[in-house]
Design a protein around this motif. Structure first.
Motif, PDB file in Angstrom:
ATOM      1  N   GLU A  53       6.093  -1.886  -0.952  1.00 61.19           N
ATOM      2  CA  GLU A  53       5.475  -2.139   0.355  1.00 61.19           C
ATOM      3  C   GLU A  53       3.955  -2.191   0.245  1.00 61.19           C
ATOM      4  OE1 GLU A  53       6.796   0.182   3.626  1.00 61.19           O
ATOM      5  OE2 GLU A  53       8.920   0.045   3.075  1.00 61.19           O
ATOM      6  N   VAL A  54       3.390  -1.389  -0.638  1.00 60.52           N
ATOM      7  CA  VAL A  54       1.935  -1.438  -0.857  1.00 60.52           C
ATOM      8  C   VAL A  54       1.531  -2.812  -1.382  1.00 60.52           C
ATOM      9  CG1 VAL A  54       0.070  -0.592  -2.330  1.00 60.52           C
ATOM     10  CG2 VAL A  54       1.558   1.024  -1.157  1.00 60.52           C
ATOM     11  N   GLU A  55       2.276  -3.318  -2.344  1.00 58.55           N
ATOM     12  CA  GLU A  55       1.964  -4.631  -2.905  1.00 58.55           C
ATOM     13  C   GLU A  55       2.141  -5.724  -1.853  1.00 58.55           C
ATOM     14  OE1 GLU A  55       0.719  -7.546  -5.448  1.00 58.55           O
ATOM     15  OE2 GLU A  55       0.517  -5.360  -5.587  1.00 58.55           O
ATOM     16  N   ALA A  56       3.188  -5.595  -1.033  1.00 55.88           N
ATOM     17  CA  ALA A  56       3.405  -6.579   0.035  1.00 55.88           C
ATOM     18  C   ALA A  56       2.264  -6.551   1.050  1.00 55.88           C
ATOM     19  CB  ALA A  56       4.737  -6.307   0.728  1.00 55.88           C
ATOM     20  N   ALA A  57       1.761  -5.352   1.358  1.00 59.53           N
ATOM     21  CA  ALA A  57       0.644  -5.223   2.296  1.00 59.53           C
ATOM     22  C   ALA A  57      -0.623  -5.870   1.729  1.00 59.53           C
ATOM     23  CB  ALA A  57       0.389  -3.752   2.616  1.00 59.53           C
TER      24      ALA A  57
ATOM     25  N   ASP B 181       9.623   3.513  -5.734  1.00 55.82           N
ATOM     26  CA  ASP B 181       9.696   2.057  -5.873  1.00 55.82           C
ATOM     27  C   ASP B 181       9.550   1.367  -4.519  1.00 55.82           C
ATOM     28  OD1 ASP B 181      10.008   2.311  -8.565  1.00 55.82           O
ATOM     29  OD2 ASP B 181      12.189   2.119  -8.546  1.00 55.82           O
ATOM     30  N   GLU B 182      10.169   1.924  -3.491  1.00 57.47           N
ATOM     31  CA  GLU B 182      10.047   1.343  -2.154  1.00 57.47           C
ATOM     32  C   GLU B 182       8.605   1.370  -1.684  1.00 57.47           C
ATOM     33  OE1 GLU B 182      14.220   2.221   0.193  1.00 57.47           O
ATOM     34  OE2 GLU B 182      12.823   3.885  -0.105  1.00 57.47           O
TER      35      GLU B 182
ATOM     36  N   LEU C 285       4.289   6.772   3.856  1.00 62.76           N
ATOM     37  CA  LEU C 285       5.124   7.338   2.800  1.00 62.76           C
ATOM     38  C   LEU C 285       6.547   7.594   3.272  1.00 62.76           C
ATOM     39  CD1 LEU C 285       2.603   9.912   1.307  1.00 62.76           C
ATOM     40  CD2 LEU C 285       3.498   7.907   0.132  1.00 62.76           C
ATOM     41  N   THR C 286       6.755   7.500   4.567  1.00 63.13           N
ATOM     42  CA  THR C 286       8.071   7.825   5.120  1.00 63.13           C
ATOM     43  C   THR C 286       8.715   6.605   5.771  1.00 63.13           C
ATOM     44  OG1 THR C 286       7.112   8.504   7.242  1.00 63.13           O
ATOM     45  CG2 THR C 286       7.359  10.195   5.543  1.00 63.13           C
TER      46      THR C 286
END
Length: 289
Positions: free
Chosen positions: A91-95, A86-87, A280-281
């Protein structure tokens, strides 16, 4: 001789006794060779174990997600802390959202539209001696497709002004030119809802190979421009009649074509690059930390 034969393969007791004696003599050598091979095997295993030690296992029964260890924990080796699914997706969507849409300006469109308007206005006086019949109106619309968005009443009004050669037709043309330049200068899109997502505040404006960030509020779409168009016309021709205002309004709408194109492929390319850059980290814990 037959008496000396035994049941063991037809050998004599003397032959059998001799063979057994030889085997007994060789036994120490056989045992030594086996011991030597065993020692060599053990030595090889010891060397391999020294070169490739087994990975040390560390078990911490007290570890739980979100819990604090009851004792100090020292990292036995360097490792990375992975994000939850989920995190990562958040973050992908925010980017992706951080990348504004790319809009390319057609810098030549404004001039071509103004030239087309000039051609129409220039053709009207030539019809001043012609009766304005339906066939004349249809022929005019075939020559100037933009008149399809102009009412018949306004078209007849423009023809009448061309016949009078009073100068009003020129003032109408100049007013329309000014309004078209106002719309085209920053750029105009067909519909903002087709380009911008909710909450987007910026766009990437590309013109002649260069680009810059602009606020979304800095450009208009067709509906936004026409909402204030009548007020703008009133400011430009305060003494104009209602027919004058109507003619300017309809001509602007007829000749106004969006000159900002939403570059879908370039926008998606940039957003995909931004999404690919999300790690991813969360971070790295070093050994002995």
């Amino acid at each position: 001789n037959s008496r000396r034969r035994t049941a063991s393969g037809g050998r004599t007791s003397r032959e059998f006794t001799g063979s057994r004696s030889d085997w007994v003599k060789r036994l120490p050598r056989i045992q030594f060779a086996q011991v030597l091979r065993g020692a060599l095997f053990v030595a090889i295993v010891a060397v391999l174990a020294a070169l490739y030690p087994p990975r040390e296992r560390h078990e911490y029964d007290a570890f739980q997600v979100g819990a604090i260890a009851p004792f100090e924990v020292i990292a036995p080796e360097r490792f990375q802390i992975r994000k939850s699914r989920d995190e990562y997706l958040e973050e992908v969507e925010a980017a992706r959202r951080a990348v504004p849409p790319v809009l390319e300006l057609n810098g030549d469109l404004a001039q071509s539209r103004i030239q087309a308007l000039g051609s129409l206005i220039g053709a009207l006086p030539a019809l001043r001696t012609t009766a304005v019949t339906d066939s004349v109106l249809q022929g005019l619309r075939r020559s100037f497709p933009e008149l399809g968005a102009v009412t018949e009443a306004t078209t007849r009004f423009l023809l009448a002004q061309g016949a009078r050669a009073s100068g009003k037709l020129k003032r109408i043309e100049q007013t329309v030119d000014t309004l078209l330049v106002m719309a085209y200068a920053p750029g105009i899109v067909a519909s903002k809802s087709d380009v911008f997502r909710e909450g987007e505040a910026e766009l990437t404006h590309v013109s002649q190979g260069s680009e810059e960030r602009l606020p979304v509020s800095g450009i208009l779409d067709i509906d936004e421009f026409t909402l204030t168009l009548q007020e703008e016309i009133g400011g430009l021709i305060p003494q104009g009649t209602s027919a004058d205002v109507k003619a300017v309004y309809e001509l602007v709408v007829a000749f106004l074509t969006p000159n900002l194109r939403f570059d879908t492929l370039e926008t998606e390319h940039r957003r995909a690059e931004a999404a690919a850059g999300v790690s991813l980290t969360k971070g790295t814990v070093l050994k002995d930390e």
